[in-house]
Design an enzyme around this catalytic site. Structure first.
Site, PDB file in Angstrom:
ATOM      1  N   HIS A 261      -2.839  -4.215  -5.370  1.00 52.08           N
ATOM      2  CA  HIS A 261      -1.531  -4.893  -5.366  1.00 52.08           C
ATOM      3  C   HIS A 261      -0.720  -4.471  -4.149  1.00 52.08           C
ATOM      4  O   HIS A 261      -0.708  -3.302  -3.774  1.00 52.08           O
ATOM      5  CB  HIS A 261      -0.770  -4.530  -6.642  1.00 52.08           C
ATOM      6  CG  HIS A 261       0.530  -5.230  -6.817  1.00 52.08           C
ATOM      7  ND1 HIS A 261       0.641  -6.599  -6.922  1.00 52.08           N
ATOM      8  CD2 HIS A 261       1.787  -4.745  -6.919  1.00 52.08           C
ATOM      9  CE1 HIS A 261       1.924  -6.916  -7.076  1.00 52.08           C
ATOM     10  NE2 HIS A 261       2.635  -5.817  -7.073  1.00 52.08           N
TER      11      HIS A 261
ATOM     12  N   VAL B  15       6.387  -6.347  -1.662  1.00 48.37           N
ATOM     13  CA  VAL B  15       7.536  -6.203  -0.769  1.00 48.37           C
ATOM     14  C   VAL B  15       8.683  -6.958  -1.437  1.00 48.37           C
ATOM     15  O   VAL B  15       8.537  -8.139  -1.763  1.00 48.37           O
ATOM     16  CB  VAL B  15       7.245  -6.774   0.642  1.00 48.37           C
ATOM     17  CG1 VAL B  15       8.479  -6.684   1.521  1.00 48.37           C
ATOM     18  CG2 VAL B  15       6.072  -6.044   1.286  1.00 48.37           C
TER      19      VAL B  15
ATOM     20  N   LEU C 254       6.191  -5.662   6.646  1.00 51.95           N
ATOM     21  CA  LEU C 254       5.927  -4.460   5.857  1.00 51.95           C
ATOM     22  C   LEU C 254       4.580  -4.498   5.156  1.00 51.95           C
ATOM     23  O   LEU C 254       3.881  -3.489   5.091  1.00 51.95           O
ATOM     24  CB  LEU C 254       7.043  -4.219   4.839  1.00 51.95           C
ATOM     25  CG  LEU C 254       8.401  -3.824   5.405  1.00 51.95           C
ATOM     26  CD1 LEU C 254       9.421  -3.674   4.289  1.00 51.95           C
ATOM     27  CD2 LEU C 254       8.290  -2.533   6.200  1.00 51.95           C
ATOM     28  N   ALA C 255       4.187  -5.646   4.606  1.00 49.17           N
ATOM     29  CA  ALA C 255       2.899  -5.738   3.913  1.00 49.17           C
ATOM     30  C   ALA C 255       1.761  -5.413   4.876  1.00 49.17           C
ATOM     31  O   ALA C 255       0.823  -4.695   4.525  1.00 49.17           O
ATOM     32  CB  ALA C 255       2.716  -7.123   3.296  1.00 49.17           C
TER      33      ALA C 255
ATOM     34  N   CYS D 174      -6.567  -7.348  -3.953  1.00 50.79           N
ATOM     35  CA  CYS D 174      -5.257  -7.981  -3.760  1.00 50.79           C
ATOM     36  C   CYS D 174      -5.407  -9.217  -2.876  1.00 50.79           C
ATOM     37  O   CYS D 174      -6.014  -9.158  -1.807  1.00 50.79           O
ATOM     38  CB  CYS D 174      -4.310  -6.979  -3.103  1.00 50.79           C
ATOM     39  SG  CYS D 174      -2.745  -7.670  -2.546  1.00 50.79           S
ATOM     40  N   SER D 175      -4.854 -10.330  -3.320  1.00 48.62           N
ATOM     41  CA  SER D 175      -5.007 -11.587  -2.572  1.00 48.62           C
ATOM     42  C   SER D 175      -4.331 -11.544  -1.203  1.00 48.62           C
ATOM     43  O   SER D 175      -4.798 -12.196  -0.276  1.00 48.62           O
ATOM     44  CB  SER D 175      -4.478 -12.774  -3.382  1.00 48.62           C
ATOM     45  OG  SER D 175      -3.102 -12.611  -3.662  1.00 48.62           O
TER      46      SER D 175
ATOM     47  N   THR E 219      -4.761 -12.983   3.643  1.00 47.66           N
ATOM     48  CA  THR E 219      -3.818 -12.971   4.764  1.00 47.66           C
ATOM     49  C   THR E 219      -4.099 -11.839   5.757  1.00 47.66           C
ATOM     50  O   THR E 219      -4.300 -12.083   6.942  1.00 47.66           O
ATOM     51  CB  THR E 219      -2.360 -12.871   4.253  1.00 47.66           C
ATOM     52  OG1 THR E 219      -2.124 -13.955   3.338  1.00 47.66           O
ATOM     53  CG2 THR E 219      -1.373 -12.949   5.395  1.00 47.66           C
TER      54      THR E 219
ATOM     55  N   ARG F 225      -6.116 -12.144   9.585  1.00 49.11           N
ATOM     56  CA  ARG F 225      -5.268 -11.889  10.754  1.00 49.11           C
ATOM     57  C   ARG F 225      -5.690 -10.629  11.515  1.00 49.11           C
ATOM     58  O   ARG F 225      -5.279 -10.432  12.655  1.00 49.11           O
ATOM     59  CB  ARG F 225      -3.808 -11.722  10.321  1.00 49.11           C
ATOM     60  CG  ARG F 225      -3.165 -12.997   9.838  1.00 49.11           C
ATOM     61  CD  ARG F 225      -1.731 -12.744   9.418  1.00 49.11           C
ATOM     62  NE  ARG F 225      -1.116 -13.944   8.891  1.00 49.11           N
ATOM     63  CZ  ARG F 225       0.068 -13.971   8.301  1.00 49.11           C
ATOM     64  NH1 ARG F 225       0.770 -12.853   8.192  1.00 49.11           N
ATOM     65  NH2 ARG F 225       0.560 -15.091   7.845  1.00 49.11           N
TER      66      ARG F 225
END
Length: 114
Positions: A52, A55, A64-65, A87-88, A93, A97
Site C-alpha cells: 500500500h 499520500v 511523494l509516492a 500495490c497498484s 505507475t 515510469r
C-alpha cells in the site's frame, strides 16, 4: 537573481521531503508520517511485498509516492531483496515510469508453482 526569487515564491525551490524507514511498522514514511508506503516481508525476509502507498489529498501532486517507492527500492537493493509490487501504484505507475527498477521485481519460479 530575480528569477530565483520568483521560483522560491512559487515553491519550486522547496526542499525534497525526507523519507524515513520505520522498521517496526514496516513502512517508509515522510517525517510527518502523513504519507507512507507499507510492506510485508516474505520468503524469510528476501522479498519486500509493497502492499500500500498512501499520500493525503493535501500532499498529492508533489511526487511523494515516487519518493516513497524509490526509498523502498533503494532499501531492497541494498539488502539484496526482491520487490513484489502488490500495490497498484507501484505496478501500474511507478515501475512503468522507472523501468530501471524492474531488475528487482520478484519473479516466482514457474516450475515451483506447477
Amino acid at each position: 537573481m530575480e528569477a530565483a526569487a520568483a521560483a522560491g515564491r512559487r515553491g519550486w525551490a522547496a526542499e525534497t521531503p525526507k523519507i524515513v524507514w520505520n522498521q517496526s511498522q514496516q513502512r517508509f514514511e515522510t517525517e510527518d508520517r502523513k504519507a507512507y508506503l507499507e510492506y510485508v516481508l516474505r520468503d524469510g525476509g528476501q522479498v519486500m511485498d509493497i502492499i500500500h502507498t498512501f499520500v493525503p489529498p493535501s500532499k498529492r501532486g508533489l511526487g511523494l509516492a515516487s519518493l516513497l517507492c524509490s526509498a523502498a527500492f533503494d532499501h531492497a537493493k541494498s539488502h539484496s531483496m526482491s520487490v513484489m509490487p502488490t500495490c497498484s501504484y507501484v505496478s501500474d505507475t511507478f515501475l512503468p515510469r522507472n523501468p530501471s527498477w524492474n531488475a528487482l521485481v520478484y519473479m516466482e519460479d514457474i516450475k515451483s508453482s506447477m
